[in-house]
Design a protein around this motif. Structure first.
Motif, PDB file in Angstrom:
ATOM      1  N   ASP A   1       0.837  -1.208   0.000  1.00 28.47           N
ATOM      2  CA  ASP A   1       0.000   0.000   0.000  1.00 28.47           C
ATOM      3  C   ASP A   1       0.876   1.264   0.000  1.00 28.47           C
ATOM      4  OD1 ASP A   1      -1.773   2.078   0.423  1.00 28.47           O
ATOM      5  OD2 ASP A   1      -2.920   1.031   1.970  1.00 28.47           O
ATOM      6  N   GLY A   2       1.338   1.643  -1.190  1.00 29.50           N
ATOM      7  CA  GLY A   2       2.246   2.771  -1.321  1.00 29.50           C
ATOM      8  C   GLY A   2       1.616   4.105  -0.934  1.00 29.50           C
ATOM      9  N   THR A   3       0.325   4.228  -1.153  1.00 29.69           N
ATOM     10  CA  THR A   3      -0.352   5.488  -0.839  1.00 29.69           C
ATOM     11  C   THR A   3      -0.328   5.753   0.664  1.00 29.69           C
ATOM     12  OG1 THR A   3      -1.808   5.003  -2.684  1.00 29.69           O
ATOM     13  CG2 THR A   3      -2.475   6.789  -1.227  1.00 29.69           C
ATOM     14  N   LEU A   4      -0.641   4.729   1.432  1.00 28.62           N
ATOM     15  CA  LEU A   4      -0.606   4.896   2.890  1.00 28.62           C
ATOM     16  C   LEU A   4       0.793   5.319   3.342  1.00 28.62           C
ATOM     17  CD1 LEU A   4      -2.298   2.643   5.525  1.00 28.62           C
ATOM     18  CD2 LEU A   4       0.032   3.439   5.891  1.00 28.62           C
ATOM     19  N   LEU A   5       1.812   4.643   2.830  1.00 28.23           N
ATOM     20  CA  LEU A   5       3.185   4.968   3.220  1.00 28.23           C
ATOM     21  C   LEU A   5       3.529   6.405   2.826  1.00 28.23           C
ATOM     22  CD1 LEU A   5       4.977   1.648   2.153  1.00 28.23           C
ATOM     23  CD2 LEU A   5       4.412   2.367   4.486  1.00 28.23           C
ATOM     24  N   PHE A   6       3.230   6.760   1.589  1.00 26.63           N
ATOM     25  CA  PHE A   6       3.558   8.093   1.094  1.00 26.63           C
ATOM     26  C   PHE A   6       2.874   9.173   1.951  1.00 26.63           C
ATOM     27  CE2 PHE A   6       2.944  11.888  -1.440  1.00 26.63           C
ATOM     28  CZ  PHE A   6       4.207  12.083  -1.983  1.00 26.63           C
ATOM     29  N   ASP A   7       1.596   8.989   2.247  1.00 26.14           N
ATOM     30  CA  ASP A   7       0.873   9.989   3.038  1.00 26.14           C
ATOM     31  C   ASP A   7       1.441  10.097   4.451  1.00 26.14           C
ATOM     32  OD1 ASP A   7      -0.661  10.407   0.850  1.00 26.14           O
ATOM     33  OD2 ASP A   7      -2.420   9.313   1.567  1.00 26.14           O
ATOM     34  N   TYR A   8       1.768   8.968   5.024  1.00 29.88           N
ATOM     35  CA  TYR A   8       2.320   8.972   6.379  1.00 29.88           C
ATOM     36  C   TYR A   8       3.650   9.736   6.404  1.00 29.88           C
ATOM     37  CZ  TYR A   8       2.686   7.108  11.125  1.00 29.88           C
ATOM     38  OH  TYR A   8       2.714   6.983  12.497  1.00 29.88           O
ATOM     39  N   PHE A   9       4.504   9.447   5.423  1.00 31.37           N
ATOM     40  CA  PHE A   9       5.837  10.067   5.397  1.00 31.37           C
ATOM     41  C   PHE A   9       5.757  11.557   5.072  1.00 31.37           C
ATOM     42  CE2 PHE A   9       7.639   5.732   3.806  1.00 31.37           C
ATOM     43  CZ  PHE A   9       7.355   5.175   5.037  1.00 31.37           C
ATOM     44  N   THR A  10       4.679  11.971   4.441  1.00 31.53           N
ATOM     45  CA  THR A  10       4.527  13.380   4.093  1.00 31.53           C
ATOM     46  C   THR A  10       4.132  14.196   5.324  1.00 31.53           C
ATOM     47  OG1 THR A  10       3.843  12.757   1.872  1.00 31.53           O
ATOM     48  CG2 THR A  10       3.299  14.988   2.587  1.00 31.53           C
ATOM     49  N   ARG A  11       3.252  13.605   6.127  1.00 34.18           N
ATOM     50  CA  ARG A  11       2.727  14.280   7.305  1.00 34.18           C
ATOM     51  C   ARG A  11       3.822  14.635   8.313  1.00 34.18           C
ATOM     52  NH1 ARG A  11      -0.076  12.150  11.811  1.00 34.18           N
ATOM     53  NH2 ARG A  11       0.423  10.051  11.185  1.00 34.18           N
ATOM     54  N   THR A  12       4.781  13.729   8.470  1.00 35.20           N
ATOM     55  CA  THR A  12       5.776  13.915   9.519  1.00 35.20           C
ATOM     56  C   THR A  12       6.776  15.039   9.212  1.00 35.20           C
ATOM     57  OG1 THR A  12       7.021  12.118   8.496  1.00 35.20           O
ATOM     58  CG2 THR A  12       5.635  11.551  10.353  1.00 35.20           C
ATOM     59  N   ARG A  13       6.815  15.485   7.955  1.00 32.68           N
ATOM     60  CA  ARG A  13       7.768  16.560   7.622  1.00 32.68           C
ATOM     61  C   ARG A  13       7.418  17.883   8.298  1.00 32.68           C
ATOM     62  NH1 ARG A  13       9.389  16.570   1.258  1.00 32.68           N
ATOM     63  NH2 ARG A  13      11.475  15.849   1.773  1.00 32.68           N
ATOM     64  N   ALA A  14       6.121  18.113   8.474  1.00 30.04           N
ATOM     65  CA  ALA A  14       5.675  19.394   9.030  1.00 30.04           C
ATOM     66  C   ALA A  14       6.220  19.602  10.439  1.00 30.04           C
ATOM     67  CB  ALA A  14       4.150  19.448   9.045  1.00 30.04           C
ATOM     68  N   ILE A  15       6.284  18.525  11.201  1.00 29.90           N
ATOM     69  CA  ILE A  15       6.793  18.631  12.571  1.00 29.90           C
ATOM     70  C   ILE A  15       8.249  19.081  12.565  1.00 29.90           C
ATOM     71  CG2 ILE A  15       7.462  17.256  14.577  1.00 29.90           C
ATOM     72  CD1 ILE A  15       4.829  16.520  14.894  1.00 29.90           C
ATOM     73  N   ARG A  16       9.037  18.522  11.676  1.00 32.37           N
ATOM     74  CA  ARG A  16      10.436  18.913  11.563  1.00 32.37           C
ATOM     75  C   ARG A  16      10.549  20.420  11.281  1.00 32.37           C
ATOM     76  NH1 ARG A  16      15.392  17.932  13.290  1.00 32.37           N
ATOM     77  NH2 ARG A  16      16.944  18.843  11.938  1.00 32.37           N
ATOM     78  N   ARG A  17       9.727  20.885  10.365  1.00 29.68           N
ATOM     79  CA  ARG A  17       9.758  22.295  10.013  1.00 29.68           C
ATOM     80  C   ARG A  17       9.468  23.151  11.245  1.00 29.68           C
ATOM     81  NH1 ARG A  17       5.958  22.323   5.965  1.00 29.68           N
ATOM     82  NH2 ARG A  17       7.165  20.620   5.039  1.00 29.68           N
ATOM     83  N   GLY A  18       8.470  22.734  12.026  1.00 29.37           N
ATOM     84  CA  GLY A  18       8.123  23.464  13.247  1.00 29.37           C
ATOM     85  C   GLY A  18       9.287  23.547  14.222  1.00 29.37           C
ATOM     86  N   ILE A  19      10.011  22.454  14.357  1.00 27.44           N
ATOM     87  CA  ILE A  19      11.135  22.418  15.297  1.00 27.44           C
ATOM     88  C   ILE A  19      12.239  23.366  14.856  1.00 27.44           C
ATOM     89  CG2 ILE A  19      13.036  20.925  16.064  1.00 27.44           C
ATOM     90  CD1 ILE A  19      10.929  18.667  16.289  1.00 27.44           C
ATOM     91  N   ILE A  20      12.471  23.421  13.562  1.00 28.34           N
ATOM     92  CA  ILE A  20      13.516  24.312  13.061  1.00 28.34           C
ATOM     93  C   ILE A  20      13.082  25.776  13.219  1.00 28.34           C
ATOM     94  CG2 ILE A  20      14.688  25.056  10.949  1.00 28.34           C
ATOM     95  CD1 ILE A  20      14.616  21.915  10.297  1.00 28.34           C
TER      96      ILE A  20
END
Ligand SMILES: NC(=O)c1ccc[n+]([C@@H]2O[C@H](COP(=O)([O-])OP(=O)(O)OC[C@H]3O[C@@H](n4cnc5c(N)ncnc54)[C@H](OP(=O)(O)O)[C@@H]3O)[C@@H](O)[C@H]2O)c1
Ligand SMILES: NC(=O)c1ccc[n+]([C@@H]2O[C@H](COP(=O)([O-])OP(=O)(O)OC[C@H]3O[C@@H](n4cnc5c(N)ncnc54)[C@H](OP(=O)(O)O)[C@@H]3O)[C@@H](O)[C@H]2O)c1
Lengths: 305, 305
Positions: free
Chosen positions: A269-288
């Motif tokens: 299920d590539g879509t589930l993986l792709f969506d999950y990995f996309t969501r977590t980037r926002a947190i990194r941006r917030g920390i920076i």
């Protein structure tokens, strides 16, 4: 004049206490720093390093005449130290701690604090993978958060002084509810540490991949885990034993999510993986953006060789 | 004269390809660098940045007259590209790739490589959390490992040239068996990434802890995970879909161990925890001694604000 306390007693002289001593001196926050540690070896090292004005052989000696006492020992030892120093604390003294878990430390320490002594628990969210008296440095707390956990009956003046002290050490100060602290820290610190220890343990255990391969090829992601998993075993054993409930709750959530991702891998299920990995980037941006990490690639690691 | 190839074609112009271009120029390894990417936007960016001598609109154009072709696209796209360029590859050309998974890339690419063209798969173990043509830099591969996976019938001269090329880019070159590569990388890279993504996802999901708390208090360990979990979603989706077996095997081991540690926390088995946490330190020491990471506290992160 930046002096906030006349005499600060540091019980335990490891990473946190030695960093506090360096930062106290940098800002001139105390008239005198007295320290003690369990072993003669550490006490002798600190005498050589010279970041305390006086190194004494016991906690009871250390608290004598101190207007601030800092408990900077592993969480599991707080009870023993509090029991020992309790009867020797003078009226008006402030006692604080830097333990990574708060509910159990408060339960262990508070009963031993006499009437008229101000116990205000604390936790600086700053550290490195190194420990011991040689690992401290004055800038450890700069722009990091220090959480204070005053009770409802805490003395406002004592609290204001302790807050000013931590600000003088370079930190931003926040107050928080005790149980909420333990939950937030389970998420941001305790579970990440346990997971990193586990992954490094798996790598070490796997017979078909040698340790030397793991070491050689670690730059692909694994080496970040090994840094965390190099932290002090005593400190972390005590953290998990003393923040059991919150840690187990978050680990339960973690395995649930991990199973969902595993299932997506198994079923393709590539879509589930792709969506999950996309969501977590926002947190990194917030920390920076919050200034809590660098955006330089690989943390701006210097060349290692 | 360090020139090893007359014309290098880079298919895909992201982090890896752009870093290769910068490092090729630094060492003078190629007469000419030709590049192409999927989107006009990326191609235009690369024309501006100027790290290719020529940017063309398709992979078939790019491979024209090239004596080295580098496939630097996500693993899931290798098949499509190989199919496209296969008929246009000249005799004697070397084709390599930089994909993070090897068995599935070889299965996808090899059938499209004509007789007389040398296909030698590769994988540089170097990267950062950033992606795209602006993220590359010349020193990315310095003192990192690059794994080459020649087949039994690989041409020795073509292999020697490719090896010299990667050494010229700054890397140490190793050869490895294909399936062993995929297992080792599952341990040192793929599983750590999945675990980091998961932990960041849990933090993001938890209703009782806000994102802003997670962000503020990330310095206690969590922020290292967010760096890994900020990596490119397309690349990582493809990695997991294409290294399914090894990833699931290692994740199985991981959850087994994690459950054992969870149980130790629940039952209060401090000895088990302490021993586990002690063992993992040795691996960190090995990594630092091997020059694969810095011993500076917190990776020597600069002050972040
Ligand atoms: N490291 C971090 O990242 C971090 C961050 C925030 C908070 N904390 C908390 O800060 C506290 C101290 O951590 P640390 O990193 O500074 O630890 P550390 O570097 O390992 O130092 C611990 C100190 O405690 C002393 N000690 C241990 N048992 C003792 C005993 N029974 N009586 C008297 N002294 C004793 C040790 O003395 P010897 O040297 O003689 O053994 C040592 O000086 C812990 O509660 C930890 O949870 C740590
Ligand atoms: N990043 C790492 O840490 C790392 C380390 C080692 C190996 N690798 C491997 O290196 C490869 C490239 O990774 P990267 O980090 O350089 O990725 P990246 O920065 O995301 O760049 C990927 C490039 O591939 C191009 N591309 C995507 N789909 C394409 C298609 N259908 N046709 C033509 N070009 C296409 C993209 O073009 P557009 O820009 O137009 O979309 C982009 O230029 C992957 O196989 C990855 O597994 C990565």
């Amino acid at each position: 004049m930046n002096r906030i306390y006349d005499r600060v007693a540091l019980i335990g002289l490891g990473l946190i206490a030695s960093s506090m001593a360096h930062a106290i001196r940098r800002a001139g926050l105390a008239g005198e720093i007295v320290g003690t540690a369990r072993s003669e070896e550490t006490r002798e090292t600190v005498r050589e390093l010279g970041f305390c004005d006086k190194v004494v052989d016991s906690a009871t000696q250390a608290v004598e005449g101190a207007d601030l006492v800092v408990l900077a020992v592993p969480v599991g030892v707080m009870d023993e130290i509090a029991r020992e120093i309790g009867p020797h604390l003078a009226q008006g003294t402030t006692v604080t701690d830097v333990g990574s878990v708060k509910r159990s430390v408060i339960d262990a320490v508070a009963p031993h604090i006499p009437e008229g002594v101000h116990f205000i628990p604390g936790h600086p969210l700053a550290g490195t993978e190194h420990s011991g008296p040689r690992s401290g440095f004055a800038t450890l707390f700069d722009n990091r958060w220090c959480i204070l956990l005053p009770g409802e009956t805490s003395d406002p003046d004592a609290l204001a002084r302790l807050r000013a002290f931590w600000e003088g050490l370079g930190a931003n100060v926040d107050e928080m509810d005790v149980d909420h602290h333990d939950l937030v820290l389970a998420v941001t610190s305790h579970c990440p540490h346990l997971i990193a220890y586990t992954m490094v343990g798996v790598a070490d255990d796997l017979r078909r991949v040698t340790d030397s391969e793991v070491i050689k090829y670690s730059a692909a992601g694994f080496r970040d885990f090994t840094r965390i998993a190099a932290s002090d075993p005593t400190m972390w054993r005590d953290v998990f034993l003393n923040n059991r409930e919150a840690t187990l709750e978050i680990l339960g959530r973690f395995t649930e999510e991990l199973f969902a991702l595993q299932r997506a891998i198994r079923t393709g299920d590539g879509t589930l993986l792709f969506d999950y990995f996309t969501r977590t980037r926002a947190i990194r941006r917030g920390i920076i953006e919050a200034g809590q990490d660098t955006d330089a690639p690989d943390f701006g690691r210097g060349k290692t060789k």
